[in-house]
Design a protein around this motif. Structure first.
Motif, short mmCIF file in Angstrom:
data_model
loop_
_atom_site.label_atom_id
_atom_site.label_comp_id
_atom_site.label_asym_id
_atom_site.label_seq_id
_atom_site.Cartn_x
_atom_site.Cartn_y
_atom_site.Cartn_z
N LEU A 1 30.06 -18.57 -33.38
CA LEU A 1 29.09 -18.74 -32.29
C LEU A 1 29.45 -19.93 -31.40
O LEU A 1 29.23 -19.89 -30.19
CB LEU A 1 27.68 -18.92 -32.87
N GLY A 2 29.99 -20.99 -32.00
CA GLY A 2 30.36 -22.15 -31.20
C GLY A 2 31.43 -21.83 -30.18
O GLY A 2 31.35 -22.22 -29.01
N GLY A 3 32.46 -21.10 -30.61
CA GLY A 3 33.51 -20.71 -29.68
C GLY A 3 32.99 -19.81 -28.58
O GLY A 3 33.32 -19.96 -27.40
N ARG A 4 32.13 -18.86 -28.95
CA ARG A 4 31.57 -17.94 -27.97
C ARG A 4 30.68 -18.68 -26.96
O ARG A 4 30.67 -18.36 -25.77
CB ARG A 4 30.75 -16.87 -28.70
N LEU A 5 29.94 -19.67 -27.44
CA LEU A 5 29.03 -20.42 -26.57
C LEU A 5 29.76 -21.08 -25.42
O LEU A 5 29.29 -21.07 -24.28
CB LEU A 5 28.28 -21.47 -27.39
N THR A 6 30.94 -21.64 -25.69
CA THR A 6 31.67 -22.31 -24.62
C THR A 6 32.06 -21.34 -23.51
O THR A 6 32.01 -21.68 -22.33
CB THR A 6 32.93 -23.01 -25.16
N ASP A 7 32.45 -20.11 -23.89
CA ASP A 7 32.83 -19.12 -22.89
C ASP A 7 31.62 -18.66 -22.08
O ASP A 7 31.71 -18.44 -20.87
CB ASP A 7 33.50 -17.93 -23.55
N VAL A 8 30.48 -18.49 -22.75
CA VAL A 8 29.27 -18.09 -22.04
C VAL A 8 28.88 -19.15 -21.00
O VAL A 8 28.56 -18.83 -19.85
CB VAL A 8 28.11 -17.86 -23.03
N LEU A 9 28.93 -20.41 -21.40
CA LEU A 9 28.59 -21.49 -20.46
C LEU A 9 29.57 -21.54 -19.30
O LEU A 9 29.18 -21.74 -18.14
CB LEU A 9 28.56 -22.82 -21.21
N ALA A 10 30.86 -21.38 -19.61
CA ALA A 10 31.87 -21.44 -18.55
C ALA A 10 31.67 -20.31 -17.54
O ALA A 10 31.82 -20.50 -16.33
CB ALA A 10 33.27 -21.37 -19.15
N ARG A 11 31.32 -19.12 -18.02
CA ARG A 11 31.12 -17.98 -17.12
C ARG A 11 29.85 -18.13 -16.30
O ARG A 11 29.69 -17.45 -15.29
CB ARG A 11 31.07 -16.70 -17.95
N ARG A 12 28.97 -19.02 -16.71
CA ARG A 12 27.75 -19.27 -15.94
C ARG A 12 27.88 -20.46 -15.02
O ARG A 12 26.88 -20.97 -14.50
CB ARG A 12 26.56 -19.45 -16.90
N GLY A 13 29.10 -20.93 -14.85
CA GLY A 13 29.35 -21.97 -13.86
C GLY A 13 29.45 -23.38 -14.39
O GLY A 13 29.70 -24.31 -13.61
#
Length: 441
Positions: free
Chosen positions: A291-303
């Motif tokens: 989940l930690g790795g996925r969270l960083t990508d989600v945040l990055a895709r949201r700007g």
């Protein structure tokens, strides 16, 4: 009818296939890495009896790996950046597997100590190599998820090592246990070299190269030089990562080295209860890493910027792990203690995944492994100290509570340092020694 989003032009079937092969190899080798670390702990009583070793001797053997692993990080990161992940992953895996097998052939303390030192040196390239693979084969928006996947191998390997190694030890003896897992590692090393390729060994198209480097804010340089490697230490980002990871690994190694003893001595649980309950927090660690790795990508895709999408999840999760560790020390309830430790492990592995994801976005590609190794060096200084400091505190106080509170305090302080010190990526133009000694970012 709504149309499904098409993949980016450069994300070709060849790129996807290479990514899957790379992640499979990193997870497999990472699991073997952590299984091999656990062999000495699992076979501890039988080895002491057969070789006539004291408890103090075993403590030295356990620490030999950690110190060798920590101090090997600094040169090995530069070697990965210089010679590439394909060679260094295969050589490292082959070397540590031979050292593991050698552990099944030893006859005295000196021979075992040398084998454990060699094991630490051999295992050193694993995670810096994985960070470089993430940088080489994944777009910046996807590197966090990739990092979370290969990073979960550490806690997954820890979770399965005890039952697997105990089974082998009971059926074939501790010496054959060492030899069998060593032989498996050598086979995987050969496989890794045969099927993995560095980007420079593949005729990538312009679109594929553009996809892999899209969103990078650091620029590119030529092959890493010694001067560039030394200059990494002049950047505040490097020191923030090193200090923050010290707190992460110190906290996790309190549990990795002392959790069974804590449950038996402090919580008065039986060996049977400990065998079941001690595995629960590691399961939460697997989930935290993913989940930690996925969270960083989600945040990055949201700007959110690449740095902030890593920095704040890492700092907040590390501080949360410290808080949960303190709560575990304070609660009189065994059930709540397991719950708080599980939460601490979950957050601790969120912190490791996001910290390793940071490596792939804050420095040019040619020093990704070097920066990751510097971070890991700081972490495993904490990892080497945690078992010893905890043991001294417990011996002096008669309780694990003060030792847990020390770990909690360190985690919170290191989380604050990580958040305050790290600000910007390290651009290639600032890494070049010809840029002079202007204030580093």
């Amino acid at each position: 009818m709504a149309m499904s989003a098409s993949p980016p032009p450069g994300r070709t079937p060849r790129i996807v296939r290479t990514q899957r092969i790379a992640l499979a190899l990193l997870v497999l080798s990472g699991v073997i890495n952590y299984i091999d670390r656990a062999t000495l702990a699992v076979a501890n009583p039988l080895i002491r009896e057969e070789l006539g070793l004291s408890v103090g001797d075993m403590g030295l053997l356990l620490s030999a790996f950690l110190w060798a692993y920590a101090f090997s990080q600094l040169p090995v990161g530069a070697l990965v950046d210089r010679f590439g992940p394909r060679l260094m992953l295969s050589l490292g895996l082959g070397l540590w597997s031979l050292a593991q097998a050698a552990g099944g052939l030893v006859h005295n303390f000196t021979q075992f100590f040398a084998a454990r030192m060699l094991l630490g040196i051999g295992e050193a390239p694993q995670f810096p190599t994985a960070a470089r693979v993430s940088r080489d084969w994944f777009n910046a928006r996807d590197r966090g998820t990739a990092t979370g996947i290969w990073n979960c191998s550490s806690t997954l390997g820890s979770a399965i090592s005890v039952p697997l190694l105990t089974f082998l030890m009971l059926y074939v003896g501790w010496r054959w246990m060492f030899l069998i897992v060593g032989a498996i590692g050598v086979a995987v090393a050969i496989l890794a070299y045969a099927i993995y390729r560095n980007p420079g060994e593949v005729a990538l198209t312009a679109e594929e190269r553009a996809h892999l480097t899209e969103g990078d804010a650091t620029g590119e340089t030529t092959k890493l030089t010694l001067a560039e490697w030394r200059r990494l230490f002049t950047f505040r980002t490097t020191w923030g990562m090193l200090i923050g990871f010290f707190g992460v690994i110190y906290t996790l190694w309190i549990y990795a080295s002392w959790l069974p003893a804590y449950l038996q001595m402090e919580r008065h649980m039986s060996i049977a209860e400990t065998g079941v309950l001690a595995a629960i927090p590691f399961g939460f660690g697997v989930v935290g890493s993913l989940l930690g790795g996925r969270l960083t990508d989600v945040l990055a895709r949201r700007g959110v910027s690449p740095v902030n999408s890593r920095k704040w999840p890492m700092a907040l999760s590390l501080a949360g792990a410290g808080l949960c560790t303190a709560l575990a020390a304070w609660t009189p309830s065994n059930s709540l203690a397991i719950a708080f430790i599980s939460a601490a492990m979950f957050l601790g592995y969120v912190a490791t995944a996001t910290a390793w994801a940071m490596v792939s976005v804050v420095a040019p590609a040619n020093c990704t492994a070097s920066l990751g190794a510097m971070q890991n060096f700081g972490g495993y200084l904490g990892g080497a100290l945690a078992p010893m400091v905890t043991g001294f505190i417990v011996e002096a106080s008669g309780s694990f509570a003060p030792a847990l509170l020390v770990g909690a305090g360190l985690a919170i302080l290191c989380a604050i340092a990580y958040a305050v010190i790290i600000r910007d990526p390290i651009p290639a133009t600032r890494l070049d020694p010809a840029a002079g000694l202007a204030p580093a970012q």
